[in-house]
Design a protein around this motif. Structure first.
Motif, mmCIF file in Angstrom:
data_model
loop_
_atom_site.group_PDB
_atom_site.id
_atom_site.type_symbol
_atom_site.label_atom_id
_atom_site.label_comp_id
_atom_site.label_asym_id
_atom_site.label_seq_id
_atom_site.Cartn_x
_atom_site.Cartn_y
_atom_site.Cartn_z
ATOM 1 N N ASP A 139 0.840 -1.190 0.000
ATOM 2 C CA ASP A 139 0.000 0.000 0.000
ATOM 3 C C ASP A 139 0.880 1.247 0.000
ATOM 4 O OD1 ASP A 139 -1.909 1.950 0.295
ATOM 5 O OD2 ASP A 139 -2.707 1.179 2.193
ATOM 6 N N LEU A 140 0.846 2.017 -1.092
ATOM 7 C CA LEU A 140 1.669 3.215 -1.214
ATOM 8 C C LEU A 140 1.296 4.287 -0.198
ATOM 9 C CD1 LEU A 140 1.833 3.507 -5.108
ATOM 10 C CD2 LEU A 140 3.657 2.804 -3.578
ATOM 11 N N ASN A 141 0.066 4.264 0.282
ATOM 12 C CA ASN A 141 -0.370 5.251 1.280
ATOM 13 C C ASN A 141 0.291 5.025 2.638
ATOM 14 O OD1 ASN A 141 -2.128 6.587 -0.495
ATOM 15 N ND2 ASN A 141 -3.688 5.020 -0.164
ATOM 16 N N LYS A 142 0.808 3.833 2.864
ATOM 17 C CA LYS A 142 1.455 3.521 4.134
ATOM 18 C C LYS A 142 2.970 3.749 4.089
ATOM 19 C CE LYS A 142 -1.995 0.193 5.621
ATOM 20 N NZ LYS A 142 -2.259 -1.185 6.017
ATOM 21 N N LEU A 143 3.459 4.276 2.989
ATOM 22 C CA LEU A 143 4.886 4.539 2.833
ATOM 23 C C LEU A 143 5.313 5.612 3.827
ATOM 24 C CD1 LEU A 143 6.717 3.218 0.718
ATOM 25 C CD2 LEU A 143 6.582 5.327 -0.575
ATOM 26 N N ASP A 144 6.257 5.285 4.696
ATOM 27 C CA ASP A 144 6.696 6.224 5.726
ATOM 28 C C ASP A 144 8.220 6.218 5.794
ATOM 29 O OD1 ASP A 144 6.977 7.900 7.895
ATOM 30 O OD2 ASP A 144 6.363 6.383 9.355
ATOM 31 N N ILE A 145 8.823 7.304 5.358
ATOM 32 C CA ILE A 145 10.279 7.395 5.428
ATOM 33 C C ILE A 145 10.704 8.467 6.436
ATOM 34 C CG2 ILE A 145 10.651 6.517 3.089
ATOM 35 C CD1 ILE A 145 11.273 9.445 2.313
#
Length: 93
Positions: free
Chosen positions: A47-53
């Motif tokens: 899920d790209l919305n959960k991408l957290d850097i």
């Protein structure tokens, strides 16, 4: 070396050949990590919305302010994620 025998030597002049001098071009590294995370997400159908850097951004900001290597900081963050009480700090001679 990619694409039929072409070589790039840009890394030799930008940061002196040391790949861990992220503080010299921290914006480039942040863009690289964001793109890499996006590609990995696509490949593994995450899920790209959960991408957290945000952790990486925090590390890069610290490195930029203190002009230091990121190797020890990465090892520290990995140890924290694994609930380890110790980690090794590399010393380059």
């Amino acid at each position: 070396m990619y694409g039929g025998g072409y070589y790039t030597t840009e890394y030799l002049t930008i940061d002196g050949g040391y790949p861990d001098m992220i503080y010299i071009r921290h914006d480039w590294y942040l863009c690289y990590v964001e793109n890499l995370a996006w590609l990995i997400s696509i490949k593994f159908k995450l899920d790209l919305n959960k991408l957290d850097i945000s952790v990486f951004k925090k590390m890069v900001n610290f490195v930029s302010k203190n002009k230091c290597s990121m190797k020890g900081i990465i090892d520290f963050e990995i140890a924290k994620q694994r609930n380890k009480k110790e980690f090794y700090i590399p010393v380059f001679l």
